[in-house]
Scaffold this active site. Structure first.
Site: not given
Ligand code: NAD
Length: 500
Positions: A171, A279
């Protein structure tokens, strides 16, 4: 306008609902993406469960041969995939190539999985008794991934999951969904059987359906900390194995003995590369002692020199943010920092990309540099996820380490120094998972595991490398005794079995 479909059981599958996908450089809608619901998730899980029956029985060499073919296709189609990523994410095409390369390294790790999957054997642990262990795949596993690395972060997961014999439902982020379908097509061409790799697009309803579906054994998540906590809680409550990586606030500490020009060069690239939407981006520079004024001066010069523009234009170093909402959020954060007492040394708000008229409505903000930031300010406490570098001043290395350790995040950190003693103290003292010594963005190679500490990793499992293999497999330990001549047999006892 193109609508990006799901990919289930080796074919594109339409959906009832859809959402816009933008080109962040122009601000224009470039496609729509279908939004999956529980029925779409169920169709993907059913396909993956059927595929698991034969895929988990296929030989290790067959599985790694598919990975070798897939790796070759990733090499051949790197440019095409990089352009797809750039057009939906906004990062430069060269930066997108970089994420494909780092993701491909996980495929290379999966190609050599035979070595990592070797079990152990202990001969004659008791008379006539041997013990060995081996690992087996879990079943259907899911990956839920963020927008900022639409190719690399899913590649942290699915090559290892699939090569160890699992089947996969991805997903991806609804903001840049096309890379996932492109990868699905490459897997098909590599010879992966239908149903082994599936893509369901969408937002929260699709995620919730994955977290609660009884046919899913494990969930890998990478994204922001609040959603990582939610995913961890929901998926474990539904009996699944979970790895959940969250947000970050990465500090680069500069000691007075560091080469300032070198440190500033690397911190600038680490802070503003990919518009700070990594990140592992450097978002805080901790200037220690007398390094501060000189460091801020060099950082300011370099921030002003960053070439901002559309990601596919030659020479551009930094593209736009992913959405208009992200641009607004980051602009507001710079304003809030100023009102809370920070000095805005370089202000990227209101940037116009003059030499690209097609970008007038793009989601741009220029590199911003804040000085005299303190641990109490929002600009320090929040993950801004934009091209904003906050400079915090500290008296000593110990104060810098204490600052890092008090921060709720612990993804990456770096130290710039010429001192081995300081570097050793730093790497042993910081509560952070990935550490760079004179390396600003210390992303581990694929054969090491990737993961932070504290709020940057919920639960206990990093991704890829040995931890990835452990996550996607379960161990079995087998104790074996074969029939022996009557005179050598040991008598069965009613006491708890011990070796003899
Ligand atoms: P996000 O948390 O908004 O989204 C991640 C995924 O969760 C997406 O697939 C999204 O569709 C889904 N999602 C979003 N809201 C949800 C909700 N309410 N319920 C269920 N699912 C939901 O993250 P993002 O904005 O796409 O990505 C940026 C974030 O990811 C940053 O915080 C960044 O630090 C983090 N990140 C962390 C790592 C790491 O390795 N630690 C790597 C990349 C990105």
């Amino acid at each position: 306008m193109t609508t990006i479909p799901h990919w289930i059981n080796g074919s594109p599958v339409p959906g009832a609902d859809s959402a816009p996908v933008f080109n962040p450089a122009t601000g224009q809608e470039r496609a729509r993406v279908v939004l999956g619901d529980a029925a779409d998730v169920d169709a993907a899980v059913t396909a993956a469960a059927t595929a698991f029956e034969s895929w988990s029985e296929s030989s290790l060499s067959r599985r790694t041969q598919v990975m070798f073919a897939f790796r070759q296709l990733l090499v051949e189609h790197e440019e095409e995939l990089a352009r797809i990523i750039s057009a939906e994410h906004g990062k430069t095409v060269d930066d997108a190539r970089g994420e494909i390369t780092r993701g491909r390294e996980v495929v290379e790790f999966a190609c050599g999985l035979g070595d990592v999957l070797k079990g152990s054997f202990s001969d004659q642990v008791s008379r006539g008794v041997d013990v060995h262990d081996f690992r087996q795949p879990l079943g259907v596993v899911a990956g839920i991934t963020p927008f900022n690395f639409p190719a690399m972060v899913p590649l942290w997961m699915h090559p290892i999951a699939i090569a160890t014999g699992n089947t996969f439902v991805l997903k991806p982020s609804e903001r840049d969904p096309s890379a996932a379908n492109f990868v699905a097509e490459l897997y098909r061409r590599a010879g992966l059987p239908d149903g082994v790799f599936n893509v369901v697009h969408g937002g929260k309803p699709a995620v919730d359906a994955l977290l609660t579906h009884p046919g899913i054994e494990a969930v890998s998540f990478v994204g922001s900390t609040p959603i990582a906590k939610y995913v961890h809680e929901q998926a474990t409550a539904h009996g699944k194995r979970v790895q959940a990586l969250g947000g970050a606030k990465n500090h680069a500490v500069v000691l007075p003995d560091a080469d300032l020009e070198f440190a500033a060069d690397h911190i600038t690239a680490g802070a503003y590369g990919s518009a700070g939407e990594r990140c592992m981006a450097v978002s805080v520079a901790v200037a220690v002692g007398e390094a501060a004024d000189a460091l801020v001066e060099v950082l300011a010069r370099k921030a002003r020199e960053v070439r901002v523009g559309p990601g596919d234009a030659p020479g551009v170093e930094m593209g736009p943010l992913v959405t208009e909402a992200a641009r607004e959020r980051v602009e507001n954060a710079v304003g809030a920092a100023a009102s809370q007492g920070a000095t805005v040394v370089v202000d990227g708000r209101g940037l116009k990309v003059d030499d690209h008229p097609e970008c007038a409505a793009g989601f741009f903000i220029g590199p911003s540099l804040l000085d005299h930031v303190t641990a109490e300010m929002d600009a320090y406490r929040e993950e801004l996820f934009g091209p904003v570098l906050a400079v915090v001043r500290a008296e000593s290395l110990d104060e810098a380490i204490a600052l890092i350790n008090a921060n709720p995040y612990g993804n990456g950190t770096a130290l710039f120094t010429a001192s081995g003693e300081a570097a050793r103290r730093f790497r042993r003292g910081v509560k952070v998972g990935m550490i760079g010594i004179n390396v600003p963005v210390p992303v581990p190679m694929s054969y090491y595991s990737f993961g932070g500490w504290k709020d940057s990793l919920i639960g206990d499992s990093p991704v890829h490398g040995p931890d990835g293999v452990r996550f996607y497999t379960r161990p079995k330990v087998v104790t074996t005794r074969w029939p022996q001549p009557a005179q050598q047999r040991t008598a069965a006892g009613f006491d708890f079995p011990t070796s003899n």
